[in-house]
Design a protein around this motif. Structure first.
Motif, short mmCIF file in Angstrom:
data_model
loop_
_atom_site.label_atom_id
_atom_site.label_comp_id
_atom_site.label_asym_id
_atom_site.label_seq_id
_atom_site.Cartn_x
_atom_site.Cartn_y
_atom_site.Cartn_z
N ARG A 140 80.29 -19.73 -15.50
CA ARG A 140 79.66 -18.85 -14.51
C ARG A 140 80.74 -17.97 -13.88
N GLU A 141 80.43 -16.68 -13.72
CA GLU A 141 81.40 -15.76 -13.17
C GLU A 141 80.84 -14.97 -11.99
N PHE A 142 81.73 -14.60 -11.11
CA PHE A 142 81.38 -13.81 -9.94
C PHE A 142 81.00 -12.39 -10.34
N VAL A 143 79.97 -11.85 -9.69
CA VAL A 143 79.54 -10.48 -9.94
C VAL A 143 79.76 -9.60 -8.71
N ALA A 144 79.20 -10.02 -7.57
CA ALA A 144 79.28 -9.21 -6.35
C ALA A 144 78.97 -10.08 -5.14
N ALA A 145 79.46 -9.64 -3.98
CA ALA A 145 79.21 -10.38 -2.74
C ALA A 145 79.04 -9.42 -1.59
N THR A 146 78.28 -9.86 -0.59
CA THR A 146 78.10 -9.08 0.62
C THR A 146 78.14 -10.00 1.83
N SER A 147 78.67 -9.48 2.93
CA SER A 147 78.75 -10.26 4.15
C SER A 147 77.38 -10.39 4.80
N ARG A 148 77.32 -11.13 5.89
CA ARG A 148 76.06 -11.36 6.57
C ARG A 148 75.39 -10.06 7.00
N SER A 149 76.17 -9.11 7.46
CA SER A 149 75.62 -7.84 7.93
C SER A 149 75.46 -6.83 6.82
N GLY A 150 76.13 -7.07 5.69
CA GLY A 150 76.13 -6.10 4.60
C GLY A 150 77.25 -5.10 4.68
N ASN A 151 78.10 -5.22 5.68
CA ASN A 151 79.17 -4.24 5.87
C ASN A 151 80.38 -4.48 4.98
N SER A 152 80.57 -5.70 4.52
CA SER A 152 81.69 -6.03 3.64
C SER A 152 81.15 -6.38 2.27
N ILE A 153 81.59 -5.64 1.26
CA ILE A 153 81.06 -5.80 -0.09
C ILE A 153 82.21 -5.84 -1.08
N SER A 154 82.09 -6.65 -2.11
CA SER A 154 83.08 -6.69 -3.18
C SER A 154 82.39 -6.86 -4.52
N TYR A 155 83.05 -6.41 -5.57
CA TYR A 155 82.50 -6.45 -6.91
C TYR A 155 83.55 -6.95 -7.91
N ALA A 156 83.07 -7.55 -8.97
CA ALA A 156 83.93 -7.82 -10.11
C ALA A 156 84.28 -6.50 -10.78
N LYS A 157 85.46 -6.43 -11.35
CA LYS A 157 85.89 -5.18 -12.00
C LYS A 157 84.93 -4.77 -13.11
N SER A 158 84.34 -5.73 -13.78
CA SER A 158 83.49 -5.44 -14.93
C SER A 158 82.19 -4.74 -14.55
N VAL A 159 81.80 -4.80 -13.27
CA VAL A 159 80.53 -4.20 -12.87
C VAL A 159 80.71 -3.10 -11.83
N GLU A 160 81.92 -2.93 -11.33
CA GLU A 160 82.16 -1.93 -10.28
C GLU A 160 81.79 -0.54 -10.78
N GLY A 161 81.02 0.17 -9.95
CA GLY A 161 80.58 1.51 -10.32
C GLY A 161 79.25 1.53 -11.04
N ARG A 162 78.79 0.37 -11.50
CA ARG A 162 77.48 0.28 -12.18
C ARG A 162 76.48 -0.55 -11.39
N PHE A 163 76.94 -1.56 -10.72
CA PHE A 163 76.06 -2.47 -9.96
C PHE A 163 76.21 -2.20 -8.46
#
Length: 122
Positions: free
Chosen positions: A45-68
Motif C-alpha cells: 500500500r502506498e501513499f497518494v495524498a493527504a489533507t489537514s483537518r481544515s484542508g489548508n495543508s495538502i501533500s501529494y505523492a510525486k507520481s500523482v502530483e499535478g493530476r490528482f
C-alpha cells in the motif's frame, strides 16, 4: 473511531477521470486529517495524498502530483480525490484513512475504509 466508506471507483480508459468519495460517520469529520492510499496487486500500500483537518495543508505523492486533487467538505463529512489524466499504472484499490494529524498520517494509527477499485485500461 470514525467509520469511512469509499465510493466512486470503476473502469476508465487511460487519460480519463474519476472522482472518489470518502464518507465519514460516527465522529466529527473535521477532527481528523484525511489521506488517500492505494494498493496495486502484488505491491505494498502506498501513499497518494493527504489533507489537514481544515484542508489548508495538502501533500501529494510525486507520481500523482499535478493530476490528482484531494479535497474535503467538512459540512458533508466527506473527502474526495479527483483523479485526472489517469494512467494504467494508477490501477489499484484506493483507500481513505482518517488520522489525528496530517504531519504523520502516513505512518500513524487511524481508521481505514474498505477500499474502492480503480481500473485504468490502456
Amino acid at each position: 473511531q470514525v467509520q469511512l466508506v469509499e465510493s466512486g471507483g470503476g473502469l476508465v480508459q487511460a487519460g480519463g477521470s474519476l472522482k472518489l468519495s470518502c464518507a465519514a460517520s460516527g465522529r466529527t469529520f473535521s477532527d481528523y486529517a484525511m489521506a488517500w492510499f492505494r494498493q496495486a496487486p502484488g505491491k505494498e500500500r502506498e501513499f497518494v495524498a493527504a489533507t489537514s483537518r481544515s484542508g489548508n495543508s495538502i501533500s501529494y505523492a510525486k507520481s500523482v502530483e499535478g493530476r490528482f486533487t484531494i479535497s474535503r467538505d467538512n459540512a458533508k463529512n466527506t473527502g474526495y480525490l479527483q483523479m485526472n489524466m489517469l494512467k494504467p499504472e494508477d490501477t489499484a484499490v484506493y483507500y481513505c484513512k482518517a488520522g489525528p494529524n496530517v504531519a504523520n498520517i502516513r505512518y500513524s494509527m487511524g481508521s481505514w475504509g474498505q477500499g474502492t477499485q480503480v481500473t485504468v485500461s490502456s
